[in-house]
Motif scaffolding. Structure first.
Motif, PDB file in Angstrom:
ATOM      1  N   ALA A   1      12.570  10.601   7.279  1.00 13.24           N
ATOM      2  CA  ALA A   1      13.060   9.443   8.020  1.00 13.24           C
ATOM      3  C   ALA A   1      13.385   8.272   7.113  1.00 13.24           C
ATOM      4  N   ALA A   2      12.811   8.258   5.905  1.00 12.59           N
ATOM      5  CA  ALA A   2      12.973   7.124   4.993  1.00 12.59           C
ATOM      6  C   ALA A   2      13.995   7.387   3.897  1.00 12.59           C
ATOM      7  N   GLU A   3      14.949   8.236   4.128  1.00  9.38           N
ATOM      8  CA  GLU A   3      15.951   8.567   3.106  1.00  9.38           C
ATOM      9  C   GLU A   3      16.730   7.321   2.671  1.00  9.38           C
ATOM     10  N   SER A   4      17.326   7.425   1.504  1.00  8.86           N
ATOM     11  CA  SER A   4      18.144   6.348   0.924  1.00  8.86           C
ATOM     12  C   SER A   4      17.307   5.129   0.564  1.00  8.86           C
ATOM     13  N   CYS A   5      16.140   5.370  -0.029  1.00  6.15           N
ATOM     14  CA  CYS A   5      15.345   4.263  -0.539  1.00  6.15           C
ATOM     15  C   CYS A   5      14.944   4.569  -1.982  1.00  6.15           C
ATOM     16  N   ASP A   6      14.375   3.593  -2.644  1.00  5.24           N
ATOM     17  CA  ASP A   6      14.015   3.741  -4.052  1.00  5.24           C
ATOM     18  C   ASP A   6      12.543   4.074  -4.242  1.00  5.24           C
ATOM     19  N   TYR A   7      11.680   3.349  -3.528  1.00  9.26           N
ATOM     20  CA  TYR A   7      10.242   3.573  -3.658  1.00  9.26           C
ATOM     21  C   TYR A   7       9.603   3.720  -2.287  1.00  9.26           C
ATOM     22  N   ILE A   8       8.554   4.543  -2.255  1.00  9.69           N
ATOM     23  CA  ILE A   8       7.828   4.851  -1.032  1.00  9.69           C
ATOM     24  C   ILE A   8       6.362   4.483  -1.211  1.00  9.69           C
ATOM     25  N   LEU A   9       5.796   3.833  -0.199  1.00  7.41           N
ATOM     26  CA  LEU A   9       4.357   3.641  -0.108  1.00  7.41           C
ATOM     27  C   LEU A   9       3.865   4.450   1.085  1.00  7.41           C
ATOM     28  N   ILE A  10       2.877   5.299   0.871  1.00  2.89           N
ATOM     29  CA  ILE A  10       2.326   6.132   1.942  1.00  2.89           C
ATOM     30  C   ILE A  10       0.916   5.633   2.232  1.00  2.89           C
ATOM     31  N   HIS A  11       0.692   5.233   3.474  1.00  2.00           N
ATOM     32  CA  HIS A  11      -0.578   4.569   3.800  1.00  2.00           C
ATOM     33  C   HIS A  11      -1.172   5.123   5.081  1.00  2.00           C
ATOM     34  N   ASP A  12      -2.492   5.280   5.090  1.00  2.00           N
ATOM     35  CA  ASP A  12      -3.204   5.705   6.286  1.00  2.00           C
ATOM     36  C   ASP A  12      -3.470   4.491   7.165  1.00  2.00           C
ATOM     37  N   GLY A  13      -2.995   4.550   8.398  1.00  2.00           N
ATOM     38  CA  GLY A  13      -3.156   3.426   9.308  1.00  2.00           C
ATOM     39  C   GLY A  13      -4.599   3.121   9.647  1.00  2.00           C
ATOM     40  N   ALA A  14      -5.505   4.042   9.337  1.00  2.00           N
ATOM     41  CA  ALA A  14      -6.930   3.812   9.579  1.00  2.00           C
ATOM     42  C   ALA A  14      -7.592   3.047   8.447  1.00  2.00           C
ATOM     43  N   ARG A  15      -6.806   2.599   7.449  1.00  3.31           N
ATOM     44  CA  ARG A  15      -7.307   1.698   6.394  1.00  3.31           C
ATOM     45  C   ARG A  15      -6.719   0.309   6.663  1.00  3.31           C
ATOM     46  N   PRO A  16      -7.456  -0.555   7.342  1.00  3.24           N
ATOM     47  CA  PRO A  16      -6.876  -1.826   7.783  1.00  3.24           C
ATOM     48  C   PRO A  16      -6.743  -2.888   6.698  1.00  3.24           C
ATOM     49  N   PHE A  17      -7.558  -2.827   5.633  1.00  2.00           N
ATOM     50  CA  PHE A  17      -7.738  -4.027   4.828  1.00  2.00           C
ATOM     51  C   PHE A  17      -7.025  -4.015   3.473  1.00  2.00           C
ATOM     52  N   ILE A  18      -5.779  -3.560   3.466  1.00  2.29           N
ATOM     53  CA  ILE A  18      -4.951  -3.781   2.283  1.00  2.29           C
ATOM     54  C   ILE A  18      -4.526  -5.249   2.278  1.00  2.29           C
ATOM     55  N   ASP A  19      -4.254  -5.781   1.092  1.00  2.00           N
ATOM     56  CA  ASP A  19      -3.901  -7.202   1.030  1.00  2.00           C
ATOM     57  C   ASP A  19      -2.755  -7.436   0.055  1.00  2.00           C
TER      58      ASP A  19
END
Length: 249
Positions: free
Chosen positions: A94-112
């Motif tokens: 779904a994210a085609e045509s991009c340069d960089y990808i971040l893959i994150h688990d939605g059950a980890r709330p506290f990224i900053d």
């Protein structure tokens, strides 16, 4: 440059022992999933969010998060697959045509913001980066009989977290190889591999070095009711800090 965050929110959360999936449980007055979406929404380096939810939950996610909370960077909401890596693959497509990808688990709330800054600084020099933290405890390897086989060198051990970040062509190629192997190995369980994180896919299929970046000891994954108790305390500080910085009304 176009950077996309894939947020995985399709887990069943069976160990939470709740009728409601853990990503929709409330921390304070906001769902668990809100916190990571908020971080990506307010990160100047992230252009789009692909939200991967459970089948049949697309409309609910759109109404709650894209429309209700005004997370305008959510451009696509799709449902995932049987296993986590199937959901990641759907997100990558779904994210085609991009340069960089971040893959994150939605059950980890506290990224900053500071963590995301470290990630994008590292991606300039290395196309595969994961966040994590050094282990605090002594780690021992157990043998089949239940005895200590050996003690591992703690100074070399990290617990791995998300986001895990990659050049899009690199991680897409690695996942394409994984899915091809899975297809070829149908009915041949001995040939399949157990995928525990996205870095493992890059390591296994492309043999690329993966850089470790400092995450946070607060970047916990909510899996059990005990995790939710700690997360409730952290959420109060998270929301308070963002109000002080005029990010929240």
């Amino acid at each position: 440059m176009k950077n996309v965050a894939i947020v995985l929110a399709g887990g069943s959360g069976s160990r939470m022992k709740s009728k409601k999936k853990k990503q929709y449980l409330l921390l304070g007055d906001r769902p668990v999933l809100w916190y990571s979406l908020f971080a990506f929404q307010n990160c100047p380096y992230v252009d789009e969010i692909v939200l991967v939810c459970g089948e049949g939950e697309e409309a609910q996610c759109r109404e709650t998060f894209a429309e209700g909370y005004g997370f305008s960077k959510i451009r696509k909401i799709i449902h995932g697959g049987k296993e986590r890596y199937h959901s990641v693959y759907e997100g990558l497509k779904a994210a085609e045509s991009c340069d960089y990808i971040l893959i994150h688990d939605g059950a980890r709330p506290f990224i900053d913001a500071a963590m995301l800054e470290r990630i994008f600084d590292s991606l300039r020099d290395c196309p595969a980066c994961v966040v994590g933290m050094p282990v605090k405890d002594t780690i021992k390897m157990r043998n089949a009989e239940g005895y200590v086989e050996k003690t591992l060198p703690r100074e070399k051990l990290w617990t791995i977290q998300t986001p895990q970040s990659f050049s899009y062509p690199l991680i897409r190629q690695a996942y394409d190889k994984l899915m091809l192997q899975e297809q070829n190995a149908l009915g041949q369980e001995s040939r399949s591999i157990r995928i525990t994180d996205d870095a493992m896919v890059a390591e296994t299929f492309l043999h690329v070095p993966v850089k470790l970046i400092e995450g946070s000891y607060e970047n916990l994954k909510i899996t059990t009711p005990e995790d939710l108790i700690l997360a409730e305390k952290l959420a109060k500080h998270y929301v308070s800090d963002r109000k002080e910085n005029n990010l929240l009304t």
